[in-house]
Scaffold this motif. Sequence first.
Motif, PDB file in Angstrom:
ATOM      1  N   UNK A 125      -2.096   0.411   7.567  1.00 45.23           N
ATOM      2  CA  UNK A 125      -1.169   1.616   8.275  1.00 45.23           C
ATOM      3  C   UNK A 125       0.255   0.672   7.972  1.00 45.23           C
ATOM      4  N   UNK A 126      -0.073  -0.141   8.055  1.00 48.28           N
ATOM      5  CA  UNK A 126       1.703  -0.905   8.254  1.00 48.28           C
ATOM      6  C   UNK A 126       1.939  -0.635   6.547  1.00 48.28           C
ATOM      7  N   UNK A 127       1.088  -0.502   5.791  1.00 51.69           N
ATOM      8  CA  UNK A 127       1.933  -0.673   3.727  1.00 51.69           C
ATOM      9  C   UNK A 127       2.251   0.925   4.087  1.00 51.69           C
ATOM     10  N   UNK A 130       5.625   1.074   6.079  1.00 50.91           N
ATOM     11  CA  UNK A 130       6.914   0.752   5.051  1.00 50.91           C
ATOM     12  C   UNK A 130       7.262   1.995   4.016  1.00 50.91           C
ATOM     13  N   UNK A 131       6.396   2.497   3.728  1.00 49.34           N
ATOM     14  CA  UNK A 131       6.677   2.987   2.152  1.00 49.34           C
ATOM     15  C   UNK A 131       6.789   4.190   2.847  1.00 49.34           C
ATOM     16  N   UNK A 132       6.629   4.818   3.962  1.00 49.23           N
ATOM     17  CA  UNK A 132       7.582   6.017   4.468  1.00 49.23           C
ATOM     18  C   UNK A 132       8.652   6.350   5.199  1.00 49.23           C
TER      19      UNK A 132
END
Length: 136
Positions: A125-127, A130-132
């Motif tokens: 979810x963190x990844x 961050x990508x969004x």
Amino acid sequence: MGETVGETVGETPSDALSRLRALCLALPEATEKLSHGEPTWFVRKVFVTYAGRHHDDRVAFWCAVPPGVQEALMGSDPERFFRPPYVGGRGWLGVYLDVPEIDWDEIAELVAEAYRTVAPKRLVAQLDAARAGRPS
């Protein structure tokens, strides 16, 4: 022949390892350790391992992938993708890094997918946040 975005011609094994390392370590809480004599990246569990001619004369990496991905990619391009020893039976994918042109955008996607396959949901979810461009 010029270089295009995401492709590299004539990359050395050292260059390929450096680029692979950068992709892996850019992921949340990813760490690197030697495992079986090769650089290996962990997020609690292994998600990518480098295979620098340890098992054959090819330079490659092995990565976790969701069910069905190994067969699909091996079927689509057997010159670049293979079933690695030891972990291939569990669905892991082998990716050759000694091919004439490496598509680093595709490699980045495979590394991120490997991470998502084994990382805790909180880190996935963190990844994704961050990508969004959203705060995690």
